[in-house]
Design an enzyme around this catalytic site. Structure first.
Site, short mmCIF file in Angstrom:
data_model
loop_
_atom_site.label_atom_id
_atom_site.label_comp_id
_atom_site.label_asym_id
_atom_site.label_seq_id
_atom_site.Cartn_x
_atom_site.Cartn_y
_atom_site.Cartn_z
N LYS A 100 34.35 35.00 -65.67
CA LYS A 100 35.47 35.59 -65.04
C LYS A 100 35.57 37.03 -65.45
O LYS A 100 35.32 37.30 -66.64
CB LYS A 100 36.94 34.73 -65.11
CG LYS A 100 36.77 33.29 -64.38
CD LYS A 100 38.34 32.54 -64.52
CE LYS A 100 38.07 31.24 -63.79
NZ LYS A 100 39.36 30.77 -63.43
N TYR A 106 38.65 30.21 -53.40
CA TYR A 106 39.76 29.66 -53.83
C TYR A 106 40.77 29.06 -52.82
O TYR A 106 42.13 28.88 -53.13
CB TYR A 106 40.68 30.38 -54.72
CG TYR A 106 39.95 30.30 -56.28
CD1 TYR A 106 39.79 29.46 -56.99
CD2 TYR A 106 39.43 31.56 -56.78
CE1 TYR A 106 39.27 29.37 -58.15
CE2 TYR A 106 38.90 31.73 -58.13
CZ TYR A 106 38.96 30.57 -58.83
OH TYR A 106 38.35 30.37 -60.05
N PHE A 141 50.45 30.47 -57.56
CA PHE A 141 49.50 31.35 -58.41
C PHE A 141 48.47 31.99 -57.32
O PHE A 141 47.62 32.75 -58.09
CB PHE A 141 49.11 30.85 -59.58
CG PHE A 141 48.19 29.67 -59.54
CD1 PHE A 141 46.89 29.61 -59.07
CD2 PHE A 141 48.75 28.42 -59.62
CE1 PHE A 141 46.18 28.50 -58.81
CE2 PHE A 141 48.14 27.10 -59.39
CZ PHE A 141 46.43 27.31 -58.88
N ARG A 180 32.38 20.89 -67.85
CA ARG A 180 33.88 20.82 -67.74
C ARG A 180 34.15 20.45 -69.34
O ARG A 180 35.15 20.82 -69.68
CB ARG A 180 34.36 19.84 -66.84
CG ARG A 180 34.11 20.07 -65.44
CD ARG A 180 35.01 21.11 -64.88
NE ARG A 180 36.39 20.89 -65.04
CZ ARG A 180 37.36 21.51 -64.49
NH1 ARG A 180 36.89 22.46 -63.18
NH2 ARG A 180 38.69 21.58 -64.34
N THR A 188 41.75 23.55 -68.41
CA THR A 188 42.33 24.67 -67.52
C THR A 188 43.27 25.62 -68.27
O THR A 188 43.12 26.97 -68.33
CB THR A 188 43.09 24.17 -66.01
OG1 THR A 188 42.12 23.36 -65.50
CG2 THR A 188 43.27 25.66 -65.27
N ARG A 239 37.00 27.82 -73.26
CA ARG A 239 38.22 28.39 -72.73
C ARG A 239 39.03 28.72 -74.13
O ARG A 239 39.71 29.70 -74.03
CB ARG A 239 38.95 27.74 -71.59
CG ARG A 239 38.36 27.76 -70.39
CD ARG A 239 38.70 26.97 -69.24
NE ARG A 239 38.45 27.22 -68.01
CZ ARG A 239 38.48 26.37 -66.86
NH1 ARG A 239 38.92 25.10 -67.06
NH2 ARG A 239 38.42 27.09 -65.78
N ASN A 271 41.07 32.49 -67.91
CA ASN A 271 40.75 31.25 -68.55
C ASN A 271 38.98 31.52 -68.87
O ASN A 271 38.51 30.63 -68.91
CB ASN A 271 41.38 30.04 -67.98
CG ASN A 271 40.69 29.59 -66.79
OD1 ASN A 271 40.10 30.45 -65.99
ND2 ASN A 271 41.16 28.54 -66.47
N HIS A 282 34.68 29.50 -64.79
CA HIS A 282 34.82 28.46 -63.69
C HIS A 282 33.75 27.48 -63.96
O HIS A 282 32.71 27.91 -64.43
CB HIS A 282 34.98 29.18 -62.38
CG HIS A 282 34.78 28.19 -61.17
ND1 HIS A 282 35.80 27.60 -60.90
CD2 HIS A 282 33.62 27.86 -60.43
CE1 HIS A 282 35.32 26.51 -59.91
NE2 HIS A 282 34.27 26.66 -59.58
N GLU A 331 29.67 25.40 -53.72
CA GLU A 331 30.07 26.52 -54.42
C GLU A 331 28.93 27.12 -54.70
O GLU A 331 28.79 28.41 -54.65
CB GLU A 331 30.90 26.37 -55.88
CG GLU A 331 32.43 25.79 -55.28
CD GLU A 331 33.19 25.29 -56.38
OE1 GLU A 331 34.30 25.11 -56.35
OE2 GLU A 331 32.62 25.29 -57.72
P1 IDP Z 1 40.03 24.83 -63.05
O1 IDP Z 1 39.41 26.12 -63.11
O2 IDP Z 1 40.12 24.24 -64.40
O3 IDP Z 1 39.39 23.61 -62.02
P2 IDP Z 1 42.14 24.70 -60.97
O4 IDP Z 1 43.45 23.89 -61.04
O5 IDP Z 1 41.18 24.54 -60.06
O6 IDP Z 1 41.52 24.75 -62.41
O7 IDP Z 1 42.53 26.23 -60.69
C1 IDP Z 1 41.76 27.12 -60.56
C2 IDP Z 1 42.19 28.53 -61.36
O8 IDP Z 1 43.22 28.99 -61.05
C3 IDP Z 1 42.27 28.32 -62.83
O9 IDP Z 1 41.00 28.23 -63.50
C4 IDP Z 1 42.99 29.39 -63.29
O10 IDP Z 1 42.37 30.54 -63.59
C5 IDP Z 1 44.05 29.48 -62.07
N1 IDP Z 1 45.36 28.61 -62.34
C6 IDP Z 1 45.34 27.31 -62.18
N2 IDP Z 1 46.90 26.89 -62.48
C7 IDP Z 1 47.36 28.04 -62.60
C8 IDP Z 1 48.63 28.63 -63.24
O11 IDP Z 1 49.69 27.65 -63.13
N3 IDP Z 1 49.05 29.63 -63.24
C9 IDP Z 1 48.04 30.68 -63.06
N4 IDP Z 1 46.83 30.43 -63.04
C10 IDP Z 1 46.53 29.34 -62.83
MG MG Z 2 39.07 23.77 -60.06
#
Ligand code: IDP
Ligand code: MG
Length: 141
Positions: free
Chosen positions: A11, A51, A59, A87, A93, A104, A114, A117, A128
């Site tokens: 990222k 996304y 968010f 993962r 996350t 992460r 974080n 991805h 993707e």
């Molecule tokens: P993942 O990346 O672990 O699969 P997802 O739930 O798919 O997590 O969320 C996608 C991305 O959105 C996360 O990697 C993070 O950058 C962002 N994100 C997820 N939840 C939050 C939140 O509660 N606040 C701010 N950003 C978030």
């Molecule tokens: Mg995800």
């Protein structure tokens, strides 16, 4: 699943913080082969498409802004059970909940930023990977 792949990107925060090298090193040491890779600066509309599944989340707008704030390094990564193994390597996350030694935990600057991805299913890995790469840009399977 044997000999399969996942889709990943580094990222914008990790690219800006000069952490491409250390993250790629961890990916290689963990046994992934890089099948495709490129640096690309997503437009807002490309980040929205990628996304789209989070379109209704509070968010979403900030995430899209962040994801189009600078280049990412997109990759297709191959190894057995690639989606699950990647993962595990990146951790939860929320970096506060990510295990010690995960990407992460080491490189995230916040929940949003974080660092990496990783696809969450084989189906999404296929979608993707096709979003970022053509067949001609992939070297292993
Ligand atoms: P993942 O990346 O672990 O699969 P997802 O739930 O798919 O997590 O969320 C996608 C991305 O959105 C996360 O990697 C993070 O950058 C962002 N994100 C997820 N939840 C939050 C939140 O509660 N606040 C701010 N950003 C978030
Ligand atoms: Mg995800």
């Amino acid at each position: 699943m044997l000999n399969d792949f996942t889709f990943a990107f580094i990222k914008p925060n990790a690219v800006k913080n000069s952490n491409i090298g250390p993250i790629l090193s961890m990916i290689n040491k963990a046994g992934f082969r890089i099948s495709a890779m490129k640096m690309i600066h997503l437009t807002i509309s490309q980040a929205e498409s990628f996304y789209a599944v989070h379109g209704e989340k509070p968010f979403f707008r900030d995430l899209v802004k962040f994801m189009s704030s600078g280049p990412v390094v997109a990759m297709i990564l191959c190894c057995d059970n690639a989606v699950e193994e990647f993962r595990k390597l990146i951790g939860e996350t929320d970096p506060a909940r990510a295990g010690e030694g995960t990407i992460r935990k080491l490189f995230a600057t916040s929940l949003q930023m974080n660092a990496v991805h990783g696809s969450d299913s084989n189906e999404n890995a296929i979608k993707e990977a096709a979003f970022f790469f053509s067949e001609f840009e992939r070297y292993y399977s």
